[in-house]
Design an enzyme around this catalytic site. Sequence first.
Site, short mmCIF file in Angstrom:
data_model
loop_
_atom_site.label_atom_id
_atom_site.label_comp_id
_atom_site.label_asym_id
_atom_site.label_seq_id
_atom_site.Cartn_x
_atom_site.Cartn_y
_atom_site.Cartn_z
N HIS A 1 -7.23 -4.70 10.47
CA HIS A 1 -7.00 -4.48 9.03
C HIS A 1 -5.67 -5.10 8.61
CE1 HIS A 1 -4.94 -0.33 9.85
NE2 HIS A 1 -4.02 -1.11 9.35
N ASN B 1 -7.42 -2.73 14.56
CA ASN B 1 -8.82 -3.04 14.24
C ASN B 1 -8.94 -4.25 13.32
OD1 ASN B 1 -7.97 -2.04 11.79
ND2 ASN B 1 -9.49 -0.41 11.63
N ASP C 1 0.82 -1.22 0.00
CA ASP C 1 0.00 0.00 0.00
C ASP C 1 0.85 1.27 0.00
OD1 ASP C 1 0.96 -0.45 2.57
OD2 ASP C 1 -1.00 -0.69 3.49
N GLU D 1 -9.73 -1.94 5.49
CA GLU D 1 -10.39 -1.62 6.75
C GLU D 1 -11.61 -2.52 6.96
OE1 GLU D 1 -8.88 0.14 8.75
OE2 GLU D 1 -8.16 2.05 7.95
#
Length: 240
Positions: free
Chosen positions: A137, A135, A67, A142
Site C-alpha cells: 500500500h 502489502n 493521510d 490498500e
Amino acid sequence: MKIIITKDYETMSDEAFRVMADVVKQNPAAVLGLATGTTPLGLYARMAKDHRENGTSYRNVHTVNLDEYAGLGAESDQSYVWFMRENLFRHLDLPLGNTNLPNGKAEDLLAECARYNALLSEMQQDIQLLGIGSNGHIAFNEPGTPFGAETHVVELAESTIRDNARLFAREEDVPRRALSMGLKNIMHAKKILILANGANKAKAVCGLVKGPVTEQLPASVLQLHPDCVLICDEAAASLL
Ligand code: GLP
C-alpha cells in the site's frame, strides 16, 4: 523509474535528503507532499539539521500530507498531524498555516475528503514523498483500491492494523478507518520519491518495480509515473 540502492537506512536517508533539498532549492515556494511512518524519519532529521545549520528556509513552502487516522487529531500523539509537528514542522521555519493534512476529527468525513480533494486540485505537489506498506500500500491505499480513486475514507486492512500496532499501546487502539489521498492524487505529483528499508519490505518493493501494474499491489501504479525515484536499502532490494 529511477532506482537507487543504498547500503543501509542512513545512506538511504542521505540520498533522499539530496532529492528533497534539490526541490526546495530550485523552488523555495514548493509544494511538498509528505508522508508519515518510520521510514521518512531519517530524511526529516536531515531536513531539520540542514535548516538549523545552513539556514535553508521553508517560510514559503506549503505541505500536503497523505493521510490521517479517522477520529484522531492534534491532541493525540498517535495522530499523523501530531507526528508531523513533532518530527518535522516544529524544527523548520514553516508556518503551521502552510501545512495541510486531512482532518481525522471532521464530523462529516465525506465532506472532509471533498475539501481535501479541492485543496489538492489547487496545490500540485512538486514532490510527493512515499513509504510503502508491507502489502504494497501507499498512503492508506490498500490492495484493491481503484487507481482512479481520490481522497477517500479507508477501512484498513488487517495486515496494516497489525503492522501499525507496534506504534500503539495495544492492537485494539489502532483506528480501523483512515482518510487517505487516492492514487490519482498521488500520481498527480510532478515528482515522486518513494523510500523503503528493511527485509519486510522486499516483497512489496519487488512488486513495485517488477510486478504487473495491478490494483492488487497499489504501489505498482508508480511504474506509470514519468518521474519516480525509488531509494531503498539492500535489504528492501533483496528480491530485485
Ligand atoms: C502507514 C502509512 C504509510 C506508510 C506505511 C509504512 O500505513 N499510512 O504512508 O508508508 O505506514 O510505514 P513505515 O514507514 O513505518 O514502515
